[in-house]
Design an enzyme around this catalytic site. Structure first.
Site, PDB file in Angstrom:
ATOM      1  N   HIS B  11      43.030  48.572  -9.487  1.00 20.54           N
ATOM      2  CA  HIS B  11      42.822  47.505  -8.508  1.00 20.54           C
ATOM      3  C   HIS B  11      44.077  47.282  -7.677  1.00 20.54           C
ATOM      4  CE1 HIS B  11      39.208  46.707 -10.728  1.00 20.54           C
ATOM      5  NE2 HIS B  11      38.904  45.646  -9.997  1.00 20.54           N
ATOM      6  N   SER B  12      45.220  47.566  -8.283  1.00 19.53           N
ATOM      7  CA  SER B  12      46.502  47.349  -7.598  1.00 19.53           C
ATOM      8  C   SER B  12      47.067  48.680  -7.129  1.00 19.53           C
ATOM      9  CB  SER B  12      47.484  46.687  -8.566  1.00 19.53           C
ATOM     10  OG  SER B  12      48.809  46.915  -8.124  1.00 19.53           O
TER      11      SER B  12
END
Lengths: 204, 128
Positions: B11-12
């Site tokens: 997600h990052s």
């Protein structure tokens, strides 16, 4: 039933509008038990769907649904993109251009099975399946537009006391109890918008 | 000889890039490697287009192993695999392993010339 071009465009605008207008509500539901991005993600996806008009409505109903699904898959992100996108894509694959009610029942069932496979989930786990499955039962049982919309709203409400078994909210365990599932809420909004449009636009 | 490619999906973007840096430093350049992270607006999240691009960039005839972090990363990766051309679909596997440790172990296994299933098994054994 048959949907002419104008009805198809109305349907797309109603679907997108239902999610975009409730984006803040979806976000606050998701902030309670998820990561707070559901409203924003769904809004981004359906804005991309709107941006594909008017060309989108030039397509046949099955092709239009497939295109909506693909746009949602590519733009929504999160787990909702593949789940909601798969539903639309499979619905498009399974429906003929002028579906009967029986066609709609069969196609919806196929689309729900595809969502189950994509999310490796079943009804009862506090996901959008807890709206899709009971709504499908009403559709298959001959319920009219009003009955379908009512079941969608009530089914979303019924997710509030459930404990999440799949999805991000499952990390919370028992703390997921007492909040409505955001994915169920967006599914009920989309179903409500769809039946309301179809009730007035469909020529049997 | 071609080694199995590794794709890191977080997600990052920072975690994905950082994990890829660790793989490069610990395992070297013998393994095709790509990372992707963030939603299409640049926020936290994952997106299918980015994952498809990463698979293309890490492509190897021996196949590609994907390491993911939370929920949506896995769902979006599986969606991306299904959207690949049919002849490539069976040669991409999503591993059920922690993203950072799994990526390093998968790349280590791959650098020795192991098959895709062996690479996946090694990454997943870490979890067991």
């Amino acid at each position: 039933m048959s949907l002419d071009r104008g009805a198809r465009e109305k349907l797309v605008r109603a679907l997108a509008g239902s999610v975009i207008e409730h984006a803040d509500e979806l976000t606050s539901l998701d902030q309670a038990i998820g990561d707070g991005d559901h409203g924003l993600n769904m809004k981004r996806g359906f804005e991309a769907v709107l941006a594909a008009l008017p060309g989108l409505a030039d397509k046949s109903l099955p092709e239009m649904l497939k295109a909506i699904g693909m746009t949602l898959v590519m733009k929504v992100g999160g787990a909702s993109g593949p789940l909601v996108g798969t539903f639309f894509m499979e619905l498009g694959k399974a429906l003929p251009e002028q579906p009967s009610r029986a066609d709609l029942v069969a196609a919806t069932e196929k689309a729900i099975e595809a969502v189950k496979a994509r999310g490796r989930s079943e009804a009862g786990q506090k996901t959008l399946l807890d709206v899709l499955v009971p709504v499908h039962a009403v559709l298959a049982g001959g319920g009219d537009a009003k009955a379908i919309a009512a079941e969608a709203a009530q089914a979303a409400d019924r997710t509030t006391p459930m404990q999440a078994i799949r999805g991000r909210a499952s990390f919370l365990g028992e703390r997921s109890i007492g909040h409505m599932d955001p994915g169920s809420r967006s599914a009920s909004l989309l179903i409500g918008a769809a039946v309301e449009t179809l009730e007035f636009e469909v020529t049997p | 000889m071609s080694n199995v490619g590794i794709v890191i999906v977080s997600h990052s973007p920072k975690i994905a890039e950082g994990a890829a840096d660790m793989v490069r430093q610990m395992v070297g350049d013998a393994v095709p490697l790509a990372w992707t992270g963030g939603d299409v607006d640049g926020g936290l999240g994952t997106n299918v287009a980015g994952i498809l691009e990463a698979i293309e960039n890490a492509w190897s005839p021996a196949g590609v192993a994907i390491l993911v972090d939370l929920g949506g990363a896995e769902t979006n990766s599986e969606m991306a695999v299904e959207m690949l051309p049919e002849d490539r679909r069976a040669r991409v596997l999503v591993c059920n392993a922690p993203v950072v440790e799994g990526a390093v172990i998968a790349a280590t296994e791959s650098s020795g010339g192991s098959s895709l299933t062996a690479v996946k098994r090694s990454a997943e054994e870490f979890y067991a």
